[in-house]
Design a protein around this motif. Structure first.
Motif, PDB file in Angstrom:
ATOM      1  N   ILE A   1      29.029 -30.423 -36.653  1.00 52.54           N
ATOM      2  CA  ILE A   1      29.315 -31.162 -37.878  1.00 52.54           C
ATOM      3  C   ILE A   1      28.097 -32.023 -38.194  1.00 52.54           C
ATOM      4  O   ILE A   1      27.675 -32.838 -37.371  1.00 52.54           O
ATOM      5  CB  ILE A   1      30.560 -32.059 -37.726  1.00 52.54           C
ATOM      6  N   HIS A   2      27.536 -31.835 -39.374  1.00 49.81           N
ATOM      7  CA  HIS A   2      26.417 -32.654 -39.826  1.00 49.81           C
ATOM      8  C   HIS A   2      26.942 -33.656 -40.850  1.00 49.81           C
ATOM      9  O   HIS A   2      27.392 -33.263 -41.935  1.00 49.81           O
ATOM     10  CB  HIS A   2      25.329 -31.789 -40.459  1.00 49.81           C
ATOM     11  N   ILE A   3      26.900 -34.937 -40.498  1.00 46.90           N
ATOM     12  CA  ILE A   3      27.347 -36.000 -41.399  1.00 46.90           C
ATOM     13  C   ILE A   3      26.100 -36.627 -42.005  1.00 46.90           C
ATOM     14  O   ILE A   3      25.286 -37.235 -41.303  1.00 46.90           O
ATOM     15  CB  ILE A   3      28.185 -37.037 -40.642  1.00 46.90           C
ATOM     16  N   ILE A   4      25.944 -36.452 -43.316  1.00 50.07           N
ATOM     17  CA  ILE A   4      24.705 -36.809 -43.985  1.00 50.07           C
ATOM     18  C   ILE A   4      24.932 -37.944 -44.982  1.00 50.07           C
ATOM     19  O   ILE A   4      25.910 -37.937 -45.732  1.00 50.07           O
ATOM     20  CB  ILE A   4      24.120 -35.584 -44.721  1.00 50.07           C
ATOM     21  N   GLU A   5      24.037 -38.917 -44.963  1.00 51.65           N
ATOM     22  CA  GLU A   5      24.100 -40.010 -45.929  1.00 51.65           C
ATOM     23  C   GLU A   5      23.398 -39.591 -47.215  1.00 51.65           C
ATOM     24  O   GLU A   5      22.227 -39.207 -47.198  1.00 51.65           O
ATOM     25  CB  GLU A   5      23.435 -41.260 -45.366  1.00 51.65           C
ATOM     26  N   ASP A   6      24.135 -39.639 -48.319  1.00 55.70           N
ATOM     27  CA  ASP A   6      23.568 -39.311 -49.624  1.00 55.70           C
ATOM     28  C   ASP A   6      23.514 -40.565 -50.478  1.00 55.70           C
ATOM     29  O   ASP A   6      24.473 -41.346 -50.528  1.00 55.70           O
ATOM     30  CB  ASP A   6      24.415 -38.247 -50.337  1.00 55.70           C
ATOM     31  N   GLU A   7      22.423 -40.741 -51.174  1.00 54.87           N
ATOM     32  CA  GLU A   7      22.247 -41.911 -52.026  1.00 54.87           C
ATOM     33  C   GLU A   7      22.875 -41.657 -53.397  1.00 54.87           C
ATOM     34  O   GLU A   7      22.205 -41.251 -54.336  1.00 54.87           O
ATOM     35  CB  GLU A   7      20.763 -42.248 -52.164  1.00 54.87           C
ATOM     36  N   GLY A   8      24.151 -41.871 -53.480  1.00 51.78           N
ATOM     37  CA  GLY A   8      24.838 -41.719 -54.761  1.00 51.78           C
ATOM     38  C   GLY A   8      25.630 -40.424 -54.846  1.00 51.78           C
ATOM     39  O   GLY A   8      25.270 -39.404 -54.265  1.00 51.78           O
ATOM     40  N   GLU A   9      26.723 -40.504 -55.607  1.00 52.49           N
ATOM     41  CA  GLU A   9      27.631 -39.367 -55.738  1.00 52.49           C
ATOM     42  C   GLU A   9      26.999 -38.204 -56.489  1.00 52.49           C
ATOM     43  O   GLU A   9      27.317 -37.032 -56.215  1.00 52.49           O
ATOM     44  CB  GLU A   9      28.911 -39.820 -56.439  1.00 52.49           C
ATOM     45  N   GLU A  10      26.106 -38.489 -57.422  1.00 52.02           N
ATOM     46  CA  GLU A  10      25.484 -37.412 -58.198  1.00 52.02           C
ATOM     47  C   GLU A  10      24.605 -36.541 -57.301  1.00 52.02           C
ATOM     48  O   GLU A  10      24.626 -35.305 -57.395  1.00 52.02           O
ATOM     49  CB  GLU A  10      24.648 -37.997 -59.345  1.00 52.02           C
ATOM     50  N   LEU A  11      23.831 -37.183 -56.419  1.00 52.83           N
ATOM     51  CA  LEU A  11      22.975 -36.442 -55.495  1.00 52.83           C
ATOM     52  C   LEU A  11      23.812 -35.619 -54.530  1.00 52.83           C
ATOM     53  O   LEU A  11      23.503 -34.450 -54.263  1.00 52.83           O
ATOM     54  CB  LEU A  11      22.082 -37.416 -54.719  1.00 52.83           C
ATOM     55  N   ALA A  12      24.879 -36.210 -54.021  1.00 55.41           N
ATOM     56  CA  ALA A  12      25.765 -35.495 -53.098  1.00 55.41           C
ATOM     57  C   ALA A  12      26.398 -34.294 -53.788  1.00 55.41           C
ATOM     58  O   ALA A  12      26.504 -33.208 -53.204  1.00 55.41           O
ATOM     59  CB  ALA A  12      26.838 -36.441 -52.579  1.00 55.41           C
ATOM     60  N   MET A  13      26.817 -34.478 -55.039  1.00 54.45           N
ATOM     61  CA  MET A  13      27.478 -33.393 -55.763  1.00 54.45           C
ATOM     62  C   MET A  13      26.509 -32.262 -56.080  1.00 54.45           C
ATOM     63  O   MET A  13      26.877 -31.074 -56.038  1.00 54.45           O
ATOM     64  CB  MET A  13      28.094 -33.943 -57.054  1.00 54.45           C
ATOM     65  N   ALA A  14      25.259 -32.597 -56.370  1.00 51.72           N
ATOM     66  CA  ALA A  14      24.257 -31.560 -56.628  1.00 51.72           C
ATOM     67  C   ALA A  14      24.055 -30.697 -55.390  1.00 51.72           C
ATOM     68  O   ALA A  14      23.968 -29.463 -55.475  1.00 51.72           O
ATOM     69  CB  ALA A  14      22.943 -32.209 -57.052  1.00 51.72           C
ATOM     70  N   ALA A  15      24.004 -31.330 -54.210  1.00 53.27           N
ATOM     71  CA  ALA A  15      23.870 -30.587 -52.956  1.00 53.27           C
ATOM     72  C   ALA A  15      25.118 -29.747 -52.684  1.00 53.27           C
ATOM     73  O   ALA A  15      25.037 -28.629 -52.164  1.00 53.27           O
ATOM     74  CB  ALA A  15      23.610 -31.554 -51.809  1.00 53.27           C
ATOM     75  N   PHE A  16      26.284 -30.283 -53.056  1.00 54.82           N
ATOM     76  CA  PHE A  16      27.551 -29.558 -52.886  1.00 54.82           C
ATOM     77  C   PHE A  16      27.565 -28.279 -53.723  1.00 54.82           C
ATOM     78  O   PHE A  16      27.978 -27.212 -53.250  1.00 54.82           O
ATOM     79  CB  PHE A  16      28.703 -30.480 -53.292  1.00 54.82           C
ATOM     80  N   GLU A  17      27.100 -28.369 -54.947  1.00 54.84           N
ATOM     81  CA  GLU A  17      27.163 -27.231 -55.868  1.00 54.84           C
ATOM     82  C   GLU A  17      26.271 -26.068 -55.424  1.00 54.84           C
ATOM     83  O   GLU A  17      26.557 -24.908 -55.731  1.00 54.84           O
ATOM     84  CB  GLU A  17      26.777 -27.672 -57.281  1.00 54.84           C
ATOM     85  N   VAL A  18      25.203 -26.351 -54.698  1.00 53.87           N
ATOM     86  CA  VAL A  18      24.314 -25.269 -54.243  1.00 53.87           C
ATOM     87  C   VAL A  18      24.620 -24.858 -52.805  1.00 53.87           C
ATOM     88  O   VAL A  18      23.863 -24.101 -52.191  1.00 53.87           O
ATOM     89  CB  VAL A  18      22.825 -25.672 -54.375  1.00 53.87           C
ATOM     90  N   GLY A  19      25.736 -25.368 -52.261  1.00 56.82           N
ATOM     91  CA  GLY A  19      26.178 -24.937 -50.944  1.00 56.82           C
ATOM     92  C   GLY A  19      25.613 -25.706 -49.773  1.00 56.82           C
ATOM     93  O   GLY A  19      25.787 -25.301 -48.621  1.00 56.82           O
ATOM     94  N   ASN A  20      24.960 -26.857 -50.031  1.00 57.03           N
ATOM     95  CA  ASN A  20      24.372 -27.634 -48.947  1.00 57.03           C
ATOM     96  C   ASN A  20      25.293 -28.742 -48.439  1.00 57.03           C
ATOM     97  O   ASN A  20      24.911 -29.485 -47.535  1.00 57.03           O
ATOM     98  CB  ASN A  20      23.044 -28.246 -49.393  1.00 57.03           C
TER      99      ASN A  20
END
Length: 499
Positions: A234-253
C-alpha cells in the motif's frame, strides 16, 4: 497388441504422474502482487496519540494494527485478536479469549500479556479524552494519576490465552468504544511518537508493516502471516490539494482519493466510483451570549430562517451534507418524538421588533465561504433581514468570550453520540457563564450521559447552540479495486483490499 497395451499403460502412468504435480501446484497459494495507492492530504509524523488523528491518518494505524474487537461495515462488533468475548456480572466484566494464530510482524505470537502491556502504555501515553473506555476500567484512573501497580490494582488480568477486563460500573457501550483505532494493539508505544524515525524498530500486529517513510509517502508491505489474497503493498501518498490528487486518480496513478472535488461528485457517483459515508463532523449555530441584541423571539426566527436556507443548500449538495433536523448527534436522529417537538417549537411564529441586519461569523475556509455567500443571497431573496458575514481564523473563533460585534456563529465540530463531551468543550465559549461548570466530578459514564442529555435540552430551549447539519465524507474509488469498505468507525478495511 502387447506393444499397444504397454504404450497405453505408459501413457496413463505419465498422465497420473503429471496430475500429481498439478495437485501439488494447486496446493501452493497464489500471492497477490498488486500495489494499492492511496492519496491523503498530510503524512503524519506522530502516530502515538491515535485518538487525536483524523480518520485518514488513523487508517495507517488500522492497516498496521489490530484490536481485540473491531466494527464491521455494518457497525457490528466482530472479534479480531480475540476469538470470542464473554460478558459477565451484568456487564461489569469482559472475558476475551485470545486467538492462538495471531502474530507480530516479526513472527512472534501475540499474547494476552502483550495486549495487557499495551493497555498499560495507552493509560500512560494517550490523551485522556481519547480513552474514555479504558478509564472506565477498575483502578485505571488511579493508576493514570501515578498510584498503584498495574498488574495488581487495575482491573485488567491475564491468563495463558485470556484477558479479563473489569469495569467500575456497567457501560453498555464499552465494546463499541474498545473497537476504536486508539485501541489497536501496538508494542513500544513511545516509538510511535516519532514514527518517521522509528518505523524500522517497531513490530506490528496488523496485516501490514511500515516499510519506508518520507515527507511525501508511506509504503506498507504485507506481513508474512497475512492473507495472501490482499494487495502486497500500500502506497500512501501526500497530495497537495484535491485537484492534483484527482488528476492522478483519473490517469490511474491513485486507487483511492479522499474528498474529491465537489464538481466531480455527481459524475463519480453515476460511474459507481464514489463511496459516501457518514462523518462525525457537524455544524451548529451559536447565538452570541453577550448582551441582549436578539430577544428569544428573534433567535427563534433567525434559527428558522437559517434552517430553511440550509435546507435549500443541502438540496443542491446532498452528496456532501445531511440536515440535522433538530438533532445534535447524527446517531440520535431516530428519536422522532424529541425531534418533532423541537421542530414544532422552532417553527412557532412570534412577534418581535426585527433588526435590519444580523452579523454571522465562521471559521475561514473555502466551504464556509461558499455557504456564507449562499446564506447572504438567500436572506436577500427571502427575508426582510439582511445577513452579512465575517470569516475569522481558528484562534479568533476560540477567543470570543467578550465580543459583541456578531449575532450568530457557525461552529464546525466533531460530534459523536458516544463522546458528547467533545461537542460541549467546543461550544463552551458560546455559552452563558453558568455552563462553564465541568463534569469532572461525575464518575459514572451513564451519569455523564444523563447530564449531557439535560444540557442538550437546555441548549435548544434557550436557543444558545442549535444543530444545523452533518457532513458526509466522499471517497473516489478506482474501478480496479475489489472489496472496498469502511468499518463502523469510518476507517478503510485495508486487510480486505484486492486488486
Amino acid at each position: 497388441m502387447k506393444k499397444i497395451l504397454i504404450a497405453v499403460l505408459s501413457g496413463i502412468l505419465v498422465v497420473i504422474f503429471l496430475l500429481g504435480f498439478v495437485d501439488i501446484a494447486n496446493e501452493v497459494p497464489t500471492q497477490n502482487k498488486e500495489v494499492f495507492t492511496y492519496s491523503i492530504t498530510t503524512i503524519p509524523r506522530e502516530l502515538k496519540a491515535v485518538g487525536s488523528l483524523n480518520k485518514r491518518e488513523q487508517d495507517i494505524v488500522c492497516a498496521t494494527s489490530r484490536g481485540l474487537v473491531e466494527l464491521d461495515k455494518d457497525s457490528k462488533i466482530v472479534p479480531s485478536l480475540a476469538e470470542s468475548v464473554d460478558v459477565k456480572e451484568d456487564g461489569i466484566e469482559y472475558d476475551f479469549k485470545i486467538r492462538d494464530n495471531i502474530y507480530w510482524s516479526n513472527g512472534e505470537k501475540i499474547t494476552a500479556k502483550d495486549i495487557a502491556n499495551f493497555f498499560r502504555e495507552v493509560l500512560a501515553e494517550e490523551k485522556e479524552e481519547n480513552i474514555t473506555a479504558l478509564l472506565d476500567v477498575y483502578g485505571a484512573k488511579t493508576f493514570r494519576s501515578g498510584e498503584g501497580i498495574f498488574t495488581k490494582d487495575v482491573g485488567i488480568q491475564t491468563a495463558e490465552d485470556r484477558i479479563t477486563i473489569r469495569l467500575n460500573s456497567k457501560n453498555t457501550n464499552f465494546l463499541n468504544e474498545l473497537s476504536k483505532p486508539q485501541y489497536r494493539v501496538r508494542k513500544d508505544l513511545v516509538l510511535w511518537e516519532d514514527i518517521s524515525e522509528n518505523f524500522k524498530n517497531v513490530v506490528y500486529s496488523g496485516e501490514y508493516s511500515i516499510n519506508s517513510m518520507d515527507m511525501s509517502e508511506i509504503v506498507l508491505t504485507r506481513n508474512s502471516k497475512a492473507d495472501l489474497n490482499i494487495v502486497e503493498a500500500i502506497h500512501i501518498i501526500e497530495d497537495e490539494g484535491e485537484e492534483l490528487a484527482m488528476a492522478a486518480f483519473e490517469v490511474g496513478n491513485r486507487d483511492i482519493v479522499v474528498g474529491p472535488p465537489k464538481s466531480q461528485l455527481t459524475r463519480l457517483e453515476e460511474e459507481g466510483r464514489l463511496v459516501t459515508t457518514n462523518s462525525d463532523l457537524a455544524m451548529y449555530l451559536a447565538f452570541n451570549p453577550n448582551g441582549s441584541s436578539l430577544p428569544m423571539e428573534g433567535k427563534k426566527e433567525i434559527y428558522s430562517l437559517i434552517n430553511k436556507a440550509i435546507g435549500e443548500y443541502q438540496l443542491q449538495n446532498n452528496i456532501l451534507l445531511e440536515l440535522a433536523e433538530g438533532s445534535y448527534f447524527r446517531d440520535d436522529k431516530d428519536d422522532l418524538a424529541k425531534l418533532q417537538a423541537r421542530k414544532v417549537m422552532s417553527n412557532t411564529e412570534t412577534k418581535w421588533k426585527k433588526v435590519e441586519e444580523i452579523v454571522l461569523i465562521a471559521e475561514e475556509s473555502a466551504g464556509n465561504k461558499e455557504l456564507c455567500n449562499f446564506l447572504t443571497q438567500w436572506f436577500i431573496d427571502n427575508s426582510e433581514i439582511s445577513l452579512t458575514y465575517k470569516l475569522i481564523n481558528k484562534s479568533e473563533l476560540g477567543n470570543l468570550h467578550n465580543e459583541n460585534y456578531y449575532n450568530v456563529a457557525l461552529i464546525q465540530c466533531e460530534a459523536s453520540l458516544n463522546n458528547k463531551k467533545i461537542l460541549y468543550d467546543k461550544v463552551i465559549n458560546f455559552l452563558p457563564k453558568d455552563y462553564s461548570k465541568n463534569l469532572e466530578d461525575v464518575k459514572k459514564e451513564e451519569e455523564k450521559n444523563t447530564m449531557f442529555t439535560s444540557m442538550e435540552e437546555n441548549l435548544f430551549n434557550t436557543y444558545s447552540v442549535l444543530p444545523l447539519l452533518f457532513y458526509n465524507e466522499n471517497i473516489a474509488i478506482s474501478e480496479k479495486i475489489k472489496n472496498v469498505a469502511l468499518d463502523g468507525n469510518g476507517n478503510i478495511y485495508f486487510d480486505r483490499l484486492e486488486k
